[in-house]
Scaffold this motif. Sequence first.
Motif, mmCIF file in Angstrom:
data_model
loop_
_atom_site.group_PDB
_atom_site.id
_atom_site.type_symbol
_atom_site.label_atom_id
_atom_site.label_comp_id
_atom_site.label_asym_id
_atom_site.label_seq_id
_atom_site.Cartn_x
_atom_site.Cartn_y
_atom_site.Cartn_z
ATOM 1 N N HIS A 129 9.163 25.045 23.709
ATOM 2 C CA HIS A 129 9.076 23.660 23.397
ATOM 3 C C HIS A 129 9.999 22.752 24.177
ATOM 4 C CE1 HIS A 129 12.603 25.607 21.157
ATOM 5 N NE2 HIS A 129 13.086 24.275 21.184
ATOM 6 N N TYR A 157 9.650 27.943 13.558
ATOM 7 C CA TYR A 157 8.680 27.202 12.678
ATOM 8 C C TYR A 157 9.254 25.459 12.641
ATOM 9 C CZ TYR A 157 7.313 31.640 10.786
ATOM 10 O OH TYR A 157 7.004 32.824 10.679
ATOM 11 N N LYS A 158 7.992 24.962 12.676
ATOM 12 C CA LYS A 158 8.278 23.225 12.884
ATOM 13 C C LYS A 158 8.487 22.741 11.400
ATOM 14 C CE LYS A 158 6.009 19.177 14.619
ATOM 15 N NZ LYS A 158 6.902 18.910 15.817
ATOM 16 N N LYS A 159 9.736 22.981 11.052
ATOM 17 C CA LYS A 159 10.297 22.398 9.697
ATOM 18 C C LYS A 159 11.892 22.797 9.657
ATOM 19 C CE LYS A 159 9.845 27.211 7.394
ATOM 20 N NZ LYS A 159 9.077 27.745 6.320
ATOM 21 N N PRO A 167 13.092 19.482 13.655
ATOM 22 C CA PRO A 167 11.789 19.747 13.467
ATOM 23 C C PRO A 167 10.935 18.885 14.806
ATOM 24 C CG PRO A 167 12.291 19.720 11.298
ATOM 25 C CD PRO A 167 13.492 19.173 12.323
ATOM 26 N N SER A 168 11.397 17.447 15.186
ATOM 27 C CA SER A 168 10.796 16.822 15.848
ATOM 28 C C SER A 168 10.850 17.237 17.395
ATOM 29 C CB SER A 168 11.538 15.415 16.130
ATOM 30 O OG SER A 168 12.847 15.730 16.651
ATOM 31 N N LYS A 170 10.199 20.541 17.843
ATOM 32 C CA LYS A 170 9.629 21.844 17.893
ATOM 33 C C LYS A 170 7.980 21.785 18.103
ATOM 34 C CE LYS A 170 13.019 23.713 14.350
ATOM 35 N NZ LYS A 170 13.050 23.920 13.054
ATOM 36 N N LEU A 171 7.561 22.964 18.479
ATOM 37 C CA LEU A 171 5.917 23.013 18.321
ATOM 38 C C LEU A 171 5.572 23.873 17.299
ATOM 39 C CD1 LEU A 171 5.669 23.902 22.422
ATOM 40 C CD2 LEU A 171 5.061 21.920 21.251
ATOM 41 N N SER A 172 4.624 23.509 16.613
ATOM 42 C CA SER A 172 3.955 24.146 15.725
ATOM 43 C C SER A 172 3.285 25.464 16.245
ATOM 44 C CB SER A 172 2.976 23.357 14.818
ATOM 45 O OG SER A 172 1.848 23.034 15.408
#
Length: 206
Positions: A129, A157-159, A167-168, A170-172
């Motif tokens: 990411h 994890y994107k959370k 989260p902003s 991160k990659l899901s």
Amino acid sequence: MRLNVMLFLLAGLGLGQVPHQHHPPSSAEYAKVLEDPSRDAWQKPHEVVMALGLKATDAVADIGAGTGYFARRFANHAGKVYAVDIDKELLGITQKNAPANLTVVLAAADDPRLPEQSVDLVFFCDVLHHIQNRAKYYTKLLKALKPGGRVVVIDFYKKDLPVGPPPSMKLSEEEVVGELRNAGFTLSKRIDNTLPYQYFLFFERR
């Protein structure tokens, strides 16, 4: 430029000890984060290495190797390990007392600088990411992989989580699968219920 380097280099971060908005001011401080003993509890390095099923003949590229947290472990199971990073100081730490089958590679932010058809497995842990032009990066990985080579991605994890970036940044999981599919890879395996904060994906060349 230094900030961009640090953002890219947050490989295997153990940011439970560092506020999300704060990045270590130096490579030495960042090395302490990477090697924090508390990281093992959630990164589960032994379980990760065993899940890879490495063979003694395999060559592994650890992209964003940092201080060699995983690269050192890979060297106990694989024939050749490339510890790839863009921070010379961190690679210097990796190189200290490194086994003979571990080679450090000073990469560029957009190029792993690996020899063509040199590796059986490319490994990313909490790094993908931070690569900005991933499509271009993937084409260079394809050249570095041997026929039948694999790519493994572990990322947050994107959370909101107790560790890792916000989260902003991160990659899901779905984004990673889609990008690698477009680059010529197929998702071959997903390991669930091993890592509490990260997805664990295996890809093969299509």
